[in-house]
Enzyme design. Structure first.
Site, PDB file in Angstrom:
ATOM      1  N   ASP A  14       0.831  -1.206   0.000  1.00 45.64           N
ATOM      2  CA  ASP A  14       0.000   0.000   0.000  1.00 45.64           C
ATOM      3  C   ASP A  14       0.867   1.258   0.000  1.00 45.64           C
ATOM      4  O   ASP A  14       0.699   2.151   0.840  1.00 45.64           O
ATOM      5  CB  ASP A  14      -0.928   0.017   1.228  1.00 45.64           C
ATOM      6  N   ASN A 156     -17.692  -6.118  -0.378  1.00 42.16           N
ATOM      7  CA  ASN A 156     -16.946  -5.658   0.794  1.00 42.16           C
ATOM      8  C   ASN A 156     -16.819  -4.149   0.883  1.00 42.16           C
ATOM      9  O   ASN A 156     -16.826  -3.577   1.972  1.00 42.16           O
ATOM     10  CB  ASN A 156     -15.534  -6.265   0.786  1.00 42.16           C
ATOM     11  N   GLU A 193     -11.292  -0.436  -3.713  1.00 48.01           N
ATOM     12  CA  GLU A 193     -10.549   0.147  -2.600  1.00 48.01           C
ATOM     13  C   GLU A 193      -9.313   0.878  -3.128  1.00 48.01           C
ATOM     14  O   GLU A 193      -9.055   0.908  -4.334  1.00 48.01           O
ATOM     15  CB  GLU A 193     -10.127  -0.943  -1.611  1.00 48.01           C
ATOM     16  N   HIS A 257      -3.138  -1.043  -5.258  1.00 49.97           N
ATOM     17  CA  HIS A 257      -3.091  -0.033  -4.201  1.00 49.97           C
ATOM     18  C   HIS A 257      -2.014   1.009  -4.511  1.00 49.97           C
ATOM     19  O   HIS A 257      -1.057   1.196  -3.777  1.00 49.97           O
ATOM     20  CB  HIS A 257      -2.871  -0.639  -2.827  1.00 49.97           C
ATOM     21  N   ARG A 291       4.694  -8.102  -0.672  1.00 41.55           N
ATOM     22  CA  ARG A 291       4.159  -7.113  -1.592  1.00 41.55           C
ATOM     23  C   ARG A 291       5.105  -5.913  -1.531  1.00 41.55           C
ATOM     24  O   ARG A 291       5.035  -5.097  -0.608  1.00 41.55           O
ATOM     25  CB  ARG A 291       2.731  -6.719  -1.199  1.00 41.55           C
TER      26      ARG A 291
END
Length: 331
Positions: A14, A156, A193, A257, A291
């Site tokens: 992120d 979600n 998101e 992200h 990640r």
């Protein structure tokens, strides 16, 4: 053209990268999800070896004691703000974790200083799972864009936008910009998101991530004219296909992200994102540490930005499941 080496920071998902007064400030989700960190460097390629400072740690109990996710650093009205999401309960006790959005403020000129103050939760009309707040000031108006669960809508999280009264308080009713509806947005989980704002030639582009956090994770995009009413959903158009996705040829899986910054000479827009370089993950992909933060140069065409493909790694990366310390050594 700038030449970047990927990954730019290991094991920081992120990613958020802000250029301010000639310096790059980097933050992202720590694999232990228990702190907010910041690095500073003059060049993007130097961020991996930049000193990492801990600006804030999770509470021992209560609403900000679990899963500190996706911090973003912003400069607004002469002060620094960090937006992040935090939960109170562990996974398993709810259908969704109990994340809500929170804000830290620092009025010191140096964001690396220890003057951070908790401004509290960003309250929304529906008290539900919410995260990934990002913000931008457009024509003097501050907007917040974030992801949130509406109990009346399947999935979600959807994307919402609102005007802000101040950096931690909404000034208007939230307006839904997007919900998971295409097949590529609904793999493993129905998710929209991680919004990020990119502006170019009078247009506003909001990228977002969709599907589960493993290989299916991909980036979509919303587009509006900067002069339009940004709180009107009809001002926005949505890509039917992902604009940035897994590239098997380059061993890059689940890119997403993302955020945006500019090159060292300010001549190029740069996309910053995380991705893995392998597909086999033991357990929940969310708890796999690899990640890594990566970058690519944004190219511009008549119909908007071209993000290309996630570039192959040209730097060392850790083995599957190997967790590194901030200095690069294994724990």
């Amino acid at each position: 053209m700038s030449q970047y080496h990927n990954p730019i920071v290991l094991q920081r998902a992120d990613p958020w990268l802000l250029k301010y007064n000639g310096h790059y400030y980097f933050t992202g989700s720590h694999p232990e999800y228990d702190r907010i960190i910041l690095r500073k460097a003059d060049r993007i390629n130097d961020l991996q070896h930049a000193e990492e400072q801990i600006l804030w740690r999770k509470h021992d109990s209560g609403p900000m004691s679990r899963y500190i996710w996706a911090p973003e650093l912003h400069r607004i009205g002469g002060a620094w703000y960090i937006y992040f999401a935090a939960a109170e309960d562990d996974f398993g006790s709810h259908d969704l974790p109990t994340h809500r959005m929170y804000v830290l403020e620092n009025t010191n000129e140096d964001p690396c200083s220890d003057h951070w103050v908790e401004k509290g939760q960003i309250h929304t009309p529906i008290d539900s799972f919410s995260l990934d707040a990002t913000t931008d000031v457009i024509d003097g108006v501050q907007y917040l864009i974030w992801a949130q669960k509406d109990p009346e809508i399947e999935g979600n999280s959807n994307l919402y936008i609102a005007r802000m009264e101040n950096p931690w308080t909404l000034a208007s009713e939230p307006v839904m910009l997007s919900k998971p509806e295409y097949d590529w947005e609904c793999i493993d989980f129905m998710v929209n998101e991680g919004p990020a704002v990119l502006r170019h030639d009078g247009k506003i582009y909001v990228t977002y991530s969709a599907s589960g956090t493993g290989v299916p994770y991909a980036v979509g995009m919303l587009t509006a004219q900067e002069s339009d009413d940004l709180l009107n959903p009809r001002s926005w158009s949505k890509s039917k296909e992902p604009v940035f996705k897994t590239c098997e040829a380059n061993n890059q899986y689940g890119p997403g992200h993302n955020c945006f910054t500019v090159s060292e000479d300010d001549s190029q827009d740069v996309i910053v994102y995380h991705a893995r370089n392998y597909t086999h993950i033991e357990g929940d992909p969310l708890f796999d540490p690899n990640r890594h933060a990566r970058v690519g140069v944004v190219l511009w065409a008549d119909n908007g930005p071209d993000f290309g493909e996630p570039a192959p790694d040209d730097r060392w990366t850790p083995k599957t499941g190997e967790i590194l310390s901030p200095s690069g050594d294994t724990y």
